[in-house]
Design an enzyme around this catalytic site. Sequence first.
Site, mmCIF file in Angstrom:
data_model
loop_
_atom_site.group_PDB
_atom_site.id
_atom_site.type_symbol
_atom_site.label_atom_id
_atom_site.label_comp_id
_atom_site.label_asym_id
_atom_site.label_seq_id
_atom_site.Cartn_x
_atom_site.Cartn_y
_atom_site.Cartn_z
ATOM 1 N N GLY A 21 0.821 -1.202 0.000
ATOM 2 C CA GLY A 21 0.000 0.000 0.000
ATOM 3 C C GLY A 21 0.858 1.256 0.000
ATOM 4 O O GLY A 21 1.935 1.304 -0.620
ATOM 5 N N SER A 22 0.406 2.245 0.770
ATOM 6 C CA SER A 22 1.000 3.582 0.681
ATOM 7 C C SER A 22 2.439 3.656 1.173
ATOM 8 O O SER A 22 3.154 4.619 0.858
ATOM 9 C CB SER A 22 0.139 4.580 1.461
ATOM 10 O OG SER A 22 -1.131 4.704 0.854
ATOM 11 N N THR A 23 2.902 2.696 1.965
ATOM 12 C CA THR A 23 4.300 2.738 2.382
ATOM 13 C C THR A 23 5.232 2.569 1.180
ATOM 14 O O THR A 23 6.406 2.972 1.240
ATOM 15 C CB THR A 23 4.599 1.638 3.408
ATOM 16 O OG1 THR A 23 4.239 0.368 2.867
ATOM 17 C CG2 THR A 23 3.806 1.875 4.693
ATOM 18 N N LYS B 132 4.916 4.129 -1.564
ATOM 19 C CA LYS B 132 5.012 5.413 -2.264
ATOM 20 C C LYS B 132 6.371 6.062 -2.044
ATOM 21 O O LYS B 132 6.807 6.907 -2.846
ATOM 22 C CB LYS B 132 3.904 6.343 -1.790
ATOM 23 C CG LYS B 132 2.507 5.885 -2.186
ATOM 24 C CD LYS B 132 1.419 6.741 -1.560
ATOM 25 C CE LYS B 132 0.023 6.235 -1.943
ATOM 26 N NZ LYS B 132 -1.071 6.979 -1.289
ATOM 27 N N SER C 194 -0.758 11.135 1.483
ATOM 28 C CA SER C 194 -0.844 9.773 0.946
ATOM 29 C C SER C 194 -1.854 9.695 -0.189
ATOM 30 O O SER C 194 -2.761 8.851 -0.194
ATOM 31 C CB SER C 194 -1.229 8.786 2.058
ATOM 32 O OG SER C 194 -1.017 7.464 1.623
#
Length: 761
Positions: free
Chosen positions: A469-471, A473, A525
Site C-alpha cells: 500500500g502507501s508505504t 510510495k 498519501s
Amino acid sequence: MSTPRQPSGGTGGTGRPRPPAKGAAPRQAPRAQTGKVQPARPARPAQPKQPVKPQPKQSAKPSARQQPAKPAAAAARPKQPAKPAAAKVQPARNQQVRAPRTPQQRRPEGRPPVRGQAPARPRPKSRPPLRPQPRAIRLADPRRRLRVVTVALSLVFSVFAGRLVQLQLLDSDALAADANTNRYLNIPITAERGSITSADGVALATTVDAYDITADPAMFTPQAAGVPDAPEQAAALLAPILGLPKEKIAADLHTPKTRYKRLAAQQTPDVKNQISDLKSGLEKQAGSRSCAAQKRLLNKAVDEGGRTRLDNECVNPLAGVFNRETQKRVYPSDGLAANLVGFVNAEGEGAGGLESQYQKVLAGKEGHSSYAQSGGRLVPTAGGSLDPAVPGTDLRLTVNRDIQWAAQRAITDQVSNAGAEKGYVVVQDVKTGQVLAMATSPGFNPNDLSSAKSAQLGNAALQDAYEPGSTAKLMTMAAVLDTGKATWDTKVTVPYPLVRGDTAFKDDVEHPTWYLTLAGVLAKSSNIGTIEAAQTLGATQPESNKVLYDYLRRFGIGQQSGLGFPGETAGILEKPEDWKASKQYTIPFGQGLSVNALQATSVFSTIANGGVRVTPSVVQGTTAPDGRYTPAAPGAESRVVSEQTAKTLTEMLESVVTDEQGTGGKAAIPGYRVAGKTGTANRVDPKTGGYRGYTASFIGFAPADAPRVTVSCVIQDPVNGHFGGQLCGPVFKQVMEFTLKTLQVPPSGSEAPNLPVEWKP
C-alpha cells in the site's frame, strides 16, 4: 627207555614206609597230556645202588636227640608212577631222552656218606607245608594294547584340533562378529546442541540434561524373558510413567530383530528415576533363591524336571529397559522471539526458524558408544569403544531481548484490540542492518507445541507476502527525486477521481481537487498524486514503468532479503513489460506488488542510512565448542539513491507525522523527530485470491535528524478500524520510544523543517 623209579619213603630205621606228615598235601600224579605233548627230559644215568648198613638198635623209647628226624613232606609223600606219554612225542632239542631219576635212599642223619656215593643234600630240620600253586594266567600282548589306545587318542585329538582350527582360523571373524552382535550394544551419543542467545548473551534456546527411555527387544522374547507376555507386562508398567499408550509400547517391544528401540525421548530426570526404582525392585524380587532355581530349570525337558516358563514373581519385565543420557531443548523465555528462533522436533532436530536454518551448525557431530552387556547389565571388563560427540556451535543473535519483549507485547495487544488476524513488528538498526527485534502475533510457546496451531509456527514477518500500500510510495518518490524529474516542492494538481484507461482511480477519501506539493502528496498519501508523479519518470508509460522497476529492485523488492530464513518469501514483482492495464498505475502506490515485512522495513532503513542499503542480518556471531568467538560478516552495502535524495525524502516523511494534514500524527514522539509513512491497502485473501479486508501499516525511523532505528508495524485483516495511522501509529510510537530509551539515544537537537504540503493556484 628205562623203567621209572618206584617211590620210596623213609624207613625211619625200621624199613617201613613212613606215613606223610600231618598237614602235608599229598603229591598229585602228573596229568596226562593231551594234544601237544611236551618232550620229556632225558633220564640221568642210574646211580649204583649202595648197600645199606644196618643201624644200631635203639631202645624202645629213644630220647629226643636220638630219635631220627621226621622226613620232609616231599620225601614222605609217595611218588606216583608217571603216566605213559601220548603216542606222538616230540623229541628234545638234543635228540636225547633223559631217563627218570632213580630215587636215592635218604642217608640217616649224622652218618658220613658211603665211599663212592654222592653226598646227600642236607635237608632242613622242618619245612613249612607247600601251598597249592595258583593257575597261571596268560596275559595279552601290551604292545598291541598301546597301539590301539594311541590310535584312538590320535583320532580324538585330531577332531579337537580340526575344530580348533575352524573356530580360531577359518570361522573366527564370522563367529566374533556374531558374538559381538549378540553381546555388544551400539548406542548413539547425541551431541550437545548449541545455544541460541540474544545480543547480550541471554539464552533464548538452550539444552538441558534429559534421558531417552530405550529397550532391547531381544530381551523380551519368551526364551529370554521366561514368559510369553513380557512386552505386555513391561508396557503396563511403563505406560503410566511415560504417558504413552501401552499398545504402542508393546508394539515397539515386539521387534526382536533389532537390539535398540527408543520408547520415549527427552524425558525428565524424575521419569528416569521412577523407572529405575521400579526396575530395581523387580530385580531384587526376581533374584531370590526360589527364582534362581526356576531359572536353572528353564528350557530343560519337562520329563527331566524342566520348566517352560517362570512364575510371574520371578520375572523382571523391565530387565531390557534402559535409559540413555541425552539433552532436551528448552526455551527459557517461553514464546519470546519464538517465531524467529524456531523449535526442534521430537528427534531434537531443528524444525522451524533459526533452529532449522542452522541445524548443522547447532547440532554438532554425533558420537557412538559400544559396550558389552549380559542380562541387561554392563560388563565392565569386556571392553568396548567410545567415539565422543562434538558439541554444536552457539549462535549469538542481533536481537535485543528487552526490545523484543516490548515489540511483542505491543503487537499482541493491538492485534487483540483490532480483532485482527495477525500482526508483526520489525526493529532494525539503520547503520548495520541488524534486526533488533522481530515479533509476531499470535505467537507460540516452543516448550509446548501441542497447544499451538500449525499456522502460528511460522514467522509471518518473513513468510507473509502482502501488498504494502502507501508505504511503497516512498520508493516512487525516491525514483522521481533521484532522477531529477521533480523536487519536494514541485506543484501537483490532484483531481478526484483520475481516469486512466478504463479505470477510475481514487484516494482513500473523496475530495475536491487538491493543490499539493510533492511533499504534500506523500504527507496526505494521495494515490492520484503518486500516479501523476510516476508518469514523469519517462517520456512514455512503458519507459516510466521500466525506470520505476529498476528502483524497486534496487530497494530489494522481488528478491530475498539476505537472511536465508526457511520459508522466507521474496515477494512478487513482475517484469515491467507485464505491467498491463491498471497494474502500471497501481504499482506506484503499492498495489499489484507484494513484499514481506522485513523488505518493507529495509526500504525505510535505506533512506535513513543516507540512501545506502545494508543487507539485513539476525546473527551477530558464533561461538565454537572450543570457546572461540567468530563475528558474522557485516551486511553487504549498495547505494540505491543519492545522499541528497535520502535527506529530502527524510524531511518529506517528517511532514507525514508533524503536519496537521499528515496521516501519521499518532506516531509522534515528544523530544524526537520522527520520519515515517502510513499504509492502508486492500488485502489479498490467500484462500480466494481476491481482495478482502485491509492491511494496515506504519513504518518510520528516528531520530530523523540522526537516524538510528527503523520500526515497522503491520496488522492483517483488522475489524476495529483499518487505517494504518490509526492502528499501527500507536504501536510504532510505543516500540520506538522504548527502543530509543533502551539504546540510550539522545533526543533530537533541532525542530522538524515542516515542509509545505499545499500551494495556492
